[in-house]
Design an enzyme around this catalytic site. Structure first.
Site, PDB file in Angstrom:
ATOM      1  CG  ASN A 225      -2.218  -0.809   0.889  1.00 31.69           C
ATOM      2  OD1 ASN A 225      -2.483  -1.128  -0.276  1.00 31.69           O
ATOM      3  ND2 ASN A 225      -2.992  -1.126   1.896  1.00 31.69           N
ATOM      4  CB  CYS A 277      -5.946   0.822   2.661  1.00 30.28           C
ATOM      5  SG  CYS A 277      -7.034  -0.520   3.115  1.00 30.28           S
TER       6      CYS A 277
HETATM    7  C1  UDX Z   1      -6.053  -0.059  -1.921  1.00 29.62           C
HETATM    8  C2  UDX Z   1      -5.129  -1.070  -2.613  1.00 29.62           C
HETATM    9  O1  UDX Z   1      -5.172  -0.880  -4.024  1.00 29.62           O
HETATM   10  C3  UDX Z   1      -5.551  -2.480  -2.262  1.00 29.62           C
HETATM   11  O2  UDX Z   1      -4.644  -3.418  -2.831  1.00 29.62           O
HETATM   12  C4  UDX Z   1      -5.587  -2.633  -0.746  1.00 29.62           C
HETATM   13  O3  UDX Z   1      -6.047  -3.920  -0.394  1.00 29.62           O
HETATM   14  C5  UDX Z   1      -6.469  -1.574  -0.114  1.00 29.62           C
HETATM   15  O4  UDX Z   1      -6.059  -0.268  -0.530  1.00 29.62           O
HETATM   16  P1  UDX Z   1      -8.488   0.900  -2.423  1.00 29.62           P
HETATM   17  O5  UDX Z   1      -8.124   1.956  -1.428  1.00 29.62           O
HETATM   18  O6  UDX Z   1      -9.780   0.189  -2.241  1.00 29.62           O
HETATM   19  O7  UDX Z   1      -7.356  -0.234  -2.466  1.00 29.62           O
HETATM   20  O8  UDX Z   1      -8.522   1.546  -3.894  1.00 29.62           O
HETATM   21  P2  UDX Z   1      -7.381   1.989  -4.920  1.00 29.62           P
HETATM   22  O9  UDX Z   1      -7.830   1.613  -6.274  1.00 29.62           O
HETATM   23  O10 UDX Z   1      -6.042   1.528  -4.532  1.00 29.62           O
HETATM   24  O11 UDX Z   1      -7.424   3.583  -4.855  1.00 29.62           O
HETATM   25  C6  UDX Z   1      -6.982   4.316  -3.727  1.00 29.62           C
HETATM   26  C7  UDX Z   1      -7.020   5.787  -4.019  1.00 29.62           C
HETATM   27  O12 UDX Z   1      -6.006   6.151  -4.962  1.00 29.62           O
HETATM   28  C8  UDX Z   1      -8.330   6.275  -4.640  1.00 29.62           C
HETATM   29  O13 UDX Z   1      -8.701   7.513  -4.069  1.00 29.62           O
HETATM   30  C9  UDX Z   1      -7.996   6.423  -6.101  1.00 29.62           C
HETATM   31  O14 UDX Z   1      -8.803   7.355  -6.760  1.00 29.62           O
HETATM   32  C10 UDX Z   1      -6.569   6.902  -6.029  1.00 29.62           C
HETATM   33  N1  UDX Z   1      -5.796   6.631  -7.244  1.00 29.62           N
HETATM   34  C11 UDX Z   1      -5.569   5.352  -7.642  1.00 29.62           C
HETATM   35  C12 UDX Z   1      -5.264   7.689  -7.983  1.00 29.62           C
HETATM   36  O15 UDX Z   1      -5.448   8.859  -7.629  1.00 29.62           O
HETATM   37  N2  UDX Z   1      -4.520   7.413  -9.099  1.00 29.62           N
HETATM   38  C13 UDX Z   1      -4.277   6.146  -9.514  1.00 29.62           C
HETATM   39  O16 UDX Z   1      -3.584   5.979 -10.536  1.00 29.62           O
HETATM   40  C14 UDX Z   1      -4.821   5.072  -8.769  1.00 29.62           C
END
Ligand code: UDX
Ligand code: UDX
Ligand code: ADP
Length: 467
Positions: A225, A277
């Site tokens: 993470n 997370c």
């Molecule tokens: C994350 C991890 O991906 C996952 O493996 C773990 O188990 C829990 O934490 P999650 O928080 O559910 O999952 O979603 P994720 O898709 O990782 O996005 C997290 C945040 O990052 C979101 O606000 C998303 O919009 C942002 N993000 C993601 C970006 O701003 N840019 C990106 O390229 C990817």
């Protein structure tokens, strides 16, 4: 032959426990899965047609197995007593007070659940730590269990962190990149590990089931993470340079991602990351580093969170600057309240920080999200009751559609990348906006040229303003 798991109990019917164990039930018809939670309202919702969380594909999985080998219950003790294997997926929020406040995880819920397991069990169990927790949690769980166990009961502790992302939870669970299981390297630890591996082997290819030591497993989750969040903070830091120079962040990210050593995923610039997370786990890592007397390491990871805070406030300030340095009394539409698309979860959503910034500037807000309830938005705006609602009430309205939210808005601010925002009737929205009409694209998701041809002035993250 490995120990055969026949009955699984999952403590905690939240975003992690619910989907994870529903998928185990769906993929393992020979295993009985009971998900227990103290929160009756939540359990009732899991047993109804209206599940408590929105997740694409979840309805089908739950409705296919529920009542057959998948059960939701508030009877925590019975669930524990009957099971051979227990997942603990309770909440572990960041501590709000006491030692480590603001950084360390609050392990109270986890410890209460662990004590309950020790008190109720009359047979030996495999206890699996599923919640994201600081390193060495498994060890303290083991101490609690051994100190409180009944004669003849033994407990094997496994760490099996969950890597699903919200919005794609079911797809992630069906085809995980990997399943990670950590155990003590004793015979009984390895046996327990083999038993849980057999459960996953019902649908996950063996080479994707990784077995490691407890410490490695716990640290890998925080590391994964932290490194994912670090990519976003890196791209967001670059987005600020793009805005100041005329480079385009999507072009830069594409070019960088083509290097196979970097890879193309998770390089989307944004208003900042949210979710339950990333911030929590990095702060855990910071706290761990400090406890280990590694201040430089702590500082390195802390910067990832600080850059994220900076990105959110930078975006909010940009809106104010662009609207001729004041938004007092102006109507601003915020599209999207969830922390990402395809979820109703709002934990640490950047929308909340941005809305607070606008409210401090005395703007009038008009909000819309396709999955978040009005009640949840108010909990977020009042920090779950810590801030009185009355003073902000007259300045906030929550609408049932994006079109409605945008009516009369001097600025439309896109905070969540919901697909439906791409296909709105932007011509009609434009007609109902005062001039000049501004769109702020915090997710680089809209067709800028099209919006410009309609007449909008468009401001995005990571590109120089050309309107
Ligand atoms: C994350 C991890 O991906 C996952 O493996 C773990 O188990 C829990 O934490 P999650 O928080 O559910 O999952 O979603 P994720 O898709 O990782 O996005 C997290 C945040 O990052 C979101 O606000 C998303 O919009 C942002 N993000 C993601 C970006 O701003 N840019 C990106 O390229 C990817
Ligand atoms: C780098 C870039 O890789 C290359 O694309 C660019 O054109 C020039 O800079 P170079 O410095 O020649 O190339 O070698 P590289 O393989 O990237 O290694 C740089 C340093 O990082 C070395 O000291 C290497 O030992 C170290 N490294 C690399 C690690 O410590 N761990 C790794 O996983 C990879
Ligand atoms: P996550 O995102 O980690 O799944 P959630 O907050 O969505 O976190 O879910 C955690 C769930 O665990 C909540 O529904 C909470 O009621 C439940 N819970 C917490 N402590 C206990 C406990 N001791 N026994 C049973 N359920 C618990």
């Amino acid at each position: 032959a490995p120990i055969q798991v026949k009955k699984i109990c999952c403590i905690g019917a939240g975003y992690v426990g619910g989907p994870t164990c529903a998928v185990i039930a769906a993929k393992c018809p020979h295993i009985q899965v009971t998900i227990v939670d103290l929160n009756k309202q939540r359990v009732d919702a899991w047993n109804s047609d209206d599940l408590p969380i929105y997740e694409p594909g979840l309805d089908e999985v739950v409705k296919g197995a529920r009542g057959k080998n998948l059960f939701f219950s508030t009877d925590v003790d019975k669930g524990i007593a009957e099971a051979d294997l227990i997942f603990v997926s309770v909440n572990t929020p960041t501590k709000k007070s006491g030692i480590g406040a603001g950084f360390a995880a609050d392990l109270n819920y986890l410890q209460l659940a662990t004590r309950r397991i020790a008190e109720v069990s009359t047979t030996s169990k495999i206890v699996v730590e599923k919640s994201t927790v600081p390193c060495k949690t498994a060890e303290s769980m083991r101490t609690i269990l051994e100190a409180n166990s009944k004669p003849g009961c033994t407990f094997d502790i496994l760490s099996n962190p969950e890597f699903l992302a919200e919005g794609t939870a079911i797809a992630d669970l069906f085809a995980p990149d990997r399943v990670l299981i950590g155990s003590l390297q004793t015979q009984s630890g390895l046996d327990a590990c083999a038993a849980l591996s057999e459960v996953y082997a019902n649908w996950v290819p063996r080479e994707r089931i990784l077995t490691v030591g407890l410490w490695s497993s716990e640290l890998s989750k925080l590391a994964a993470n932290a490194m994912l969040a670090q990519r976003i903070s890196s791209i967001n830091a670059l987005s600020a340079i793009c805005e100041a120079t005329g480079a385009n962040i999507d072009e830069v990210a594409f070019a960088v991602g083509k290097d196979s050593r970097v890879g193309p995923k998770f390089l989307k610039a944004s208003v900042g990351f949210g979710g339950s997370c990333f911030q929590k786990d990095i702060l855990n890592l910071v706290y761990l580093s400090e406890s280990l007397h590694l201040p430089e390491v702590a500082k390195y990871w802390k910067a990832v969170v600080e850059m994220n805070e900076h990105q959110k406030s930078r975006f909010a300030r940009k809106v104010v600057d662009t609207l001729f340095n004041t938004i007092t009394g102006k109507k601003i539409a915020i599209l999207g309240w969830a922390f990402k698309k395809d979820t109703g979860d709002t934990r640490e959503s950047p929308s909340i920080s941005i809305a607070n910034h606008f409210l401090n500037e005395k703007a009038r807000l008009s909000l819309y999200d396709p999955q978040v309830t009005e009640e949840q938005i108010w909990l977020d705006l009042t920090d779950y009751g810590a801030i009185p609602a009355e003073p902000i009430k007259p300045h906030v309205s929550i609408q049932k559609s994006a079109e409605e939210a945008c009516k009369g808005a001097e600025a439309i601010v896109v905070c969540t990348e919901w697909d439906e925002f791409k296909n709105l009737d932007w011509e009609k929205i434009y007609e109902n906006c005062p001039r000049p009409a501004f769109v702020f694209d915090g997710r680089l998701m809209l067709d800028r040229k099209k919006l410009q041809s309609i007449g909008f002035r468009v401001v995005t993250i990571g590109t120089a303003d050309g309107y």
